[in-house]
Design an enzyme around this catalytic site. Structure first.
Site, mmCIF file in Angstrom:
data_model
loop_
_atom_site.group_PDB
_atom_site.id
_atom_site.type_symbol
_atom_site.label_atom_id
_atom_site.label_comp_id
_atom_site.label_asym_id
_atom_site.label_seq_id
_atom_site.Cartn_x
_atom_site.Cartn_y
_atom_site.Cartn_z
ATOM 1 N N ARG A 251 0.847 -1.184 0.000
ATOM 2 C CA ARG A 251 0.000 0.000 0.000
ATOM 3 C C ARG A 251 0.888 1.242 0.000
ATOM 4 O O ARG A 251 1.914 1.283 0.675
ATOM 5 C CB ARG A 251 -0.917 0.035 1.244
ATOM 6 C CG ARG A 251 -2.020 -1.011 1.241
ATOM 7 C CD ARG A 251 -3.094 -0.700 0.215
ATOM 8 N NE ARG A 251 -4.217 -1.628 0.280
ATOM 9 C CZ ARG A 251 -4.319 -2.721 -0.453
ATOM 10 N NH1 ARG A 251 -3.338 -3.043 -1.286
ATOM 11 N NH2 ARG A 251 -5.376 -3.498 -0.349
ATOM 12 N N GLU A 279 -5.329 6.418 -7.168
ATOM 13 C CA GLU A 279 -5.586 5.354 -8.136
ATOM 14 C C GLU A 279 -7.002 5.507 -8.682
ATOM 15 O O GLU A 279 -7.939 5.680 -7.891
ATOM 16 C CB GLU A 279 -5.415 3.972 -7.488
ATOM 17 C CG GLU A 279 -3.988 3.690 -7.060
ATOM 18 C CD GLU A 279 -3.794 2.266 -6.531
ATOM 19 O OE1 GLU A 279 -4.727 1.444 -6.673
ATOM 20 O OE2 GLU A 279 -2.718 1.975 -5.994
ATOM 21 N N HIS A 298 -1.342 -1.501 -10.187
ATOM 22 C CA HIS A 298 -1.940 -2.286 -9.113
ATOM 23 C C HIS A 298 -2.363 -3.676 -9.628
ATOM 24 O O HIS A 298 -3.518 -4.101 -9.453
ATOM 25 C CB HIS A 298 -3.141 -1.551 -8.516
ATOM 26 C CG HIS A 298 -3.414 -1.943 -7.084
ATOM 27 N ND1 HIS A 298 -3.862 -1.061 -6.144
ATOM 28 C CD2 HIS A 298 -3.291 -3.127 -6.441
ATOM 29 C CE1 HIS A 298 -4.019 -1.673 -4.980
ATOM 30 N NE2 HIS A 298 -3.672 -2.946 -5.143
#
Length: 340
Positions: A251, A279, A298
Site C-alpha cells: 500500500r 488510483e 496495481h
C-alpha cells in the site's frame, strides 16, 4: 426457503472472477441474483434490503453504514437480514464499515488466495529492478545503439544482495519462501516476528532502521495501521543505501510518496511501485515519467489463475456459511483493524 444471495459487481469482473462451474455452485447455494450496476452506494442499499448474503468485488461501491444499522439483530427487511458479506478481493475496510461487525454481520475475504501472486510479482520486480530490465527494454524500443546499450552499467545478482522484507505478513512470508532458492540474505522488520519464527523462516530480525541502512533491496508487505502509516518516511528514505531498490506491492500509505519519488528522481535509489496514493494514477503523474521508477497499475495479484481461485474460495465460504460450517477466511473485529 432458499437464502437470498446478491452478487454486486460489474459484468466484466464477474466473468473474470467466477468460472461457469463456480457460478453454478453459487446458484445452487441459494436464491441467486446479480446486480451489475455498481454506480452508487444508494442503489446497493436498495438491492440488498432483503439479502442474507452479499458477494462483492473491488468495483462494488462502499456499502452504506445505514444498511447495517437497519440489519441489526431483531430488525428485518422482509424475511431476512444481511448476515454475510463475502468479498472476492482482499481489503474490505474500504467496502464494509466497521458498524457491520458491531451489528453481527460476518465478513469473509479472499486475501489468502492473493499472497502467492503478489509474492511472485514482488520477486519478479526485485530481479527486474536489479537487472534494469525495463530501462534496457525502453532504450532498445527508442532505438539506442547496441554499443551504447552494452556500455551501460551492468545489473546486480540477487544472490549477493541483502533483501529487507518489511512485514512478516502472509505475503511477506510467501515472498521470503520464493527468495530462498536464490541464496540472498534476508532481513525482516516486524515487531510481531519472534526469534523462533525468524529462525524457522531462515531470516534475521531487524528494526526498520537497521533494515533500511543494511538492505540493498527493500520490499514492503505490511498492513496499513496507524503505526505503519508513513513508516518509510523522509528520514528513513534518506538513510537508504545509494542505489537501493524499493519495491512496493502493498500500500502506498506505508511510505512518504513525495520523498520516495524525489529520491528516485535524484538518482539515489530505484523504485518499483504497483500502488499509489491516487488510483487510477493520473496521466500527468510524475510517477509515470520519473526515470528512476518503474510503475505498474496495481496488478501484483492479478493473474487468470488467481482470479478464478478468488471466486472458488468465495463460493466455498458461502457454502460453509449456508451449511453452518466454520468460515476459513473470516474477518474478525481484531483482523478488521489489523489487516482488513
Amino acid at each position: 426457503m432458499a437464502d437470498p444471495i446478491v452478487v454486486v459487481m460489474s459484468e466484466e469482473l464477474r466473468a473474470r472472477i467466477f468460472t461457469e462451474a463456480d457460478w453454478d455452485r453459487l446458484g445452487r447455494a441459494g436464491e441467486l441474483s446479480w446486480v451489475s450496476d455498481v454506480s452508487s452506494s444508494a442503489s446497493v442499499r436498495t438491492v440488498l434490503a432483503d439479502a442474507r448474503i452479499c458477494v462483492t468485488g473491488w468495483d462494488t461501491p462502499p456499502l452504506p453504514a445505514a444498511l447495517f444499522d437497519d440489519s441489526r439483530p431483531g430488525s428485518h427487511h422482509g424475511s431476512h437480514r444481511l448476515e454475510l458479506v463475502a468479498h472476492t478481493g482482499g481489503s474490505v475496510r474500504r467496502l464494509v464499515p466497521a458498524v457491520a461487525l458491531e451489528h453481527g454481520v460476518r465478513i469473509t475475504q479472499a486475501s489468502a488466495v492473493l499472497a502467492e501472486a503478489v509474492a511472485e510479482f514482488a520477486v519478479m520486480s526485485i530481479i527486474a529492478g536489479l537487472r534494469d530490465v525495463v530501462p534496457f527494454a525502453s532504450a532498445m524500443r527508442d532505438g539506442e545503439t547496441w554499443s551504447r546499450l552494452v556500455e551501460r552499467p551492468p545489473g546486480r545478482l540477487l544472490r549477493d544482495q541483502v533483501v529487507g522484507i518489511v512485514g512478516a505478513s502472509r505475503t511477506g512470508r510467501a515472498t521470503l519462501h520464493r527468495l530462498q532458492p536464490f541464496g540472498c540474505r534476508c532481513l525482516v522488520a516486524d515487531p510481531f516476528l519472534t526469534e523462533d519464527a525468524a529462525a524457522d523462516l531462515g531470516v534475521q530480525r531487524a528494526t526498520l532502521e537497521e533494515l533500511v541502512e543494511r538492505a540493498d533491496v527493500v520490499s514492503l508487505h505490511a498492513p496499513v495501521l496507524p503505526e505503519t502509516r508513513g513508516m518509510l518516511g523522509r528520514g528513513l528514505i534518506g538513510r537508504l543505501k545509494p542505489g537501493a531498490l524499493v519495491v512496493n506491492t502493498a500500500r502506498s500509505a506505508l511510505v512518504d510518496s513525495a520523498a520516495l519519488l524525489e529520491a528516485a528522481a535524484a538518482g539515489r535509489i530505484q523504485v518499483v511501485a504497483d500502488v499509489f496514493d491516487d488510483e487510477p494514477l493520473p496521466a500527468d503523474s510524475e510517477w509515470r515519467r520519473c526515470v528512476g521508477v518503474v510503475t505498474t497499475p496495481h496488478i501484483a495479484a492479478l493473474t487468470v489463475e488467481t482470479l478464478h481461485e478468488q471466486g472458488a474460495a468465495t463460493v466455498d465460504e458461502v457454502l460453509r456459511f449456508v451449511n453452518g460450517a466454520p468460515l476459513q477466511h473470516e474477518v474478525t473485529r481484531q483482523a478488521y483493524q489489523i489487516n482488513a
